[in-house]
Write an enzyme that holds these catalytic residues in place. Structure first.
Site, short mmCIF file in Angstrom:
data_model
loop_
_atom_site.label_atom_id
_atom_site.label_comp_id
_atom_site.label_asym_id
_atom_site.label_seq_id
_atom_site.Cartn_x
_atom_site.Cartn_y
_atom_site.Cartn_z
CG ASN A 76 -2.98 1.89 -2.67
OD1 ASN A 76 -1.85 1.60 -2.32
ND2 ASN A 76 -3.32 3.14 -2.95
CG LEU A 115 -1.98 -1.02 1.38
CD1 LEU A 115 -2.87 -0.70 2.57
CD2 LEU A 115 -2.82 -1.12 0.12
CB CYS A 116 0.58 4.45 -1.72
SG CYS A 116 0.89 3.60 -3.27
CD GLU A 117 -1.88 5.39 4.47
OE1 GLU A 117 -1.02 5.61 5.34
OE2 GLU A 117 -2.86 6.12 4.27
#
Ligand SMILES: *Cc1c(COP(=O)(O)O)cnc(C)c1O
Length: 430
Positions: free
Chosen positions: A380, A341-343
């Site tokens: 996402n 994830l872009c987290e």
């Protein structure tokens, strides 16, 4: 204590040939043995019943195993009620322990024979409006406020929790409900979560039993059941000692004989709404190492992410990890195990000592059987995994398929873009 996966590397290799990672795997043997142990621990109580907290693991095939041991379902939403009805729950098999409840859900819960557990005194009016009357059997949720302590240890903070009625309110609620025709009353409280001590239930039982005696005496309402709810925890960390359900059952029995029996209430049924304890240790997330990255830290990227298991990202929860086939190798590498994830909080472990991980290694993330898959989301645009059940004889079955884009985009099915988005699905997802 060393944490051992319930599955071997050989078996996992066999499973991954048929079902690609990531997936949640469940251990039927463990689920059965534990359900049986719970039943035996409370066999001293004639009316005992566990209502499995559906939110923890909302898979019909897993809950049907629990039904064989007499378990019902604890629900708090429309879809949980629908699932419970579909797996054959009858009158008295559903506890509806909801809060901030929409009218339609009260109506449906009553229609399918669920016991309504009121979170608030104002819900008396809401139920009357939704159902048209007050059901004869009804329950009220209690919140004593303050902090809940065991010796000097603060276990949790009911005073900060949104749930339940105050002492004054529960007395008033009982009087009102009785005047409106209720005949069989229950009380419920959930004062501490994931307790890894045999003392929680007996201490909660003492609070609830004393309240029950007072309520029955002062309002004349007949108390038929006392619901100790969830909160029995599991040892996520290897250094924790697991709860002993026999000791817990015996502890509750003692308090029952001390408080309820002398008050002439020796026929009160004990109910529970366990989730984590029933399933947590008997599920794991199986994932594969697909990237390694050496920057300011050492990262191992796996093919699962927080969408499959949110607890570490959400509460910094510890989940033990076993690198399969390397159980006996020294844990001499310091890794962050990450999802895609872009987290930046999408990490299953931070600064964890593990054996050297090679690409393609299978990792077992322990204790994901409750509040694991269930908490999943689709950030996402990541898709939820399959769920697989490992039977006692070593065979296995898929009990939920993995999502494909068709599921993710399903809520666009009434729009022209839908077919266009899915043009490549058949080619990409076989
Ligand atoms: C979440 C919940 C449970 C189950 O809790 P566990 O910690 O999984 O045992 C039981 N009852 C209610 C009302 C809940 O909200």
């Amino acid at each position: 204590m060393k944490k051992k996966p319930f599955v071997t590397l050989e078996k996992l290799q066999e499973i991954t040939e048929k079902y690609p990672t990531p997936f949640h795997l469940y251990d039927e043997k463990g689920i059965r043995e534990n359900a049986k142990a719970l039943k035996e621990a409370f066999a001293w109580n004639k009316g005992f019943k566990e209502f499995f907290a559906v939110k923890a693991t909302p898979n019909p095939y897993l809950i049907q195993i629990l039904q064989e041991y007499g378990c019902g379902c604890d629900c708090s939403s429309m879809t949980e009620l629908m699932l419970s009805k579909a797996i054959g729950c009858k009158k008295g098999d559903i506890m509806f322990s909801s809060n901030d409840t929409p009218e339609a859900e009260f109506r449906y819960a009553n229609e399918i024979g669920g016991i309504i557990n009121l979170d608030d005194i104002t819900h008396i009016k809401a139920v009357e409006k939704a159902v048209g009357y007050i059901p004869k059997t009804i329950s009220c949720r209690y919140n004593p406020g303050g902090v809940f302590k065991i010796s000097n240890d603060i276990m949790d903070n009911p005073g900060d929790a949104k749930y339940g009625m105050t002492t004054e309110q529960i007395f008033e609620a009982f009087r009102t409900l009785k005047a409106k025709g209720a005949e069989n009353f229950g009380i419920h409280a959930f004062l501490a979560s994931n307790t890894v001590t045999n003392e929680y239930y007996p201490m909660l039982a003492k609070v609830m039993f004393e309240l029950a005696v007072k309520l029955q005496k002062e309002t004349g309402a007949h108390i038929g059941f006392i619901n100790l709810s969830g909160g029995i925890g599991i040892p996520y960390r290897p250094d924790q000692t697991p709860n002993d359900i026999r000791v817990i059952g015996e502890g509750v029995r003692k308090v029952y004989e001390e408080v309820l029996v002398p008050a002439g209430m020796g026929d009160v049924a004990i109910y529970t709404e366990l989730g984590r304890f029933m399933m947590g240790p008997y599920g794991c997330l199986v994932t594969k190492a697909i990237h390694e990255k050496h920057t300011h830290k050492e990262y191992i990227g796996v093919d699962a992410c927080a969408v499959n298991l949110m607890r570490p990202a959400m509460y910094g929860a510890y989940h033990h990890i076993t690198v399969m086939g390397k159980e006996d190798q020294p844990c001499d590498r310091l890794y962050d195990i990450t999802g895609s994830l872009c987290e930046n909080n999408d990490k299953f472990a931070i600064d964890r000592y593990l054996p050297k991980i090679d690409m393609g290694d299978l990792l077992v993330i322990h204790d994901t059987g409750a509040h694991g898959f269930a908490m999943g989301y689709n950030y996402n645009g990541k898709l939820k995994s399959a769920e697989i059940l490992l039977h006692e004889d070593g065979t296995f079955d898929m009990i939920r398929r993995a999502e494909t884009p068709r599921d993710y985009f399903a809520t666009f099915d009434c729009f022209p873009i839908y077919e266009k988005i899915l043009e490549d699905e058949d080619r990409l997802y076989k």
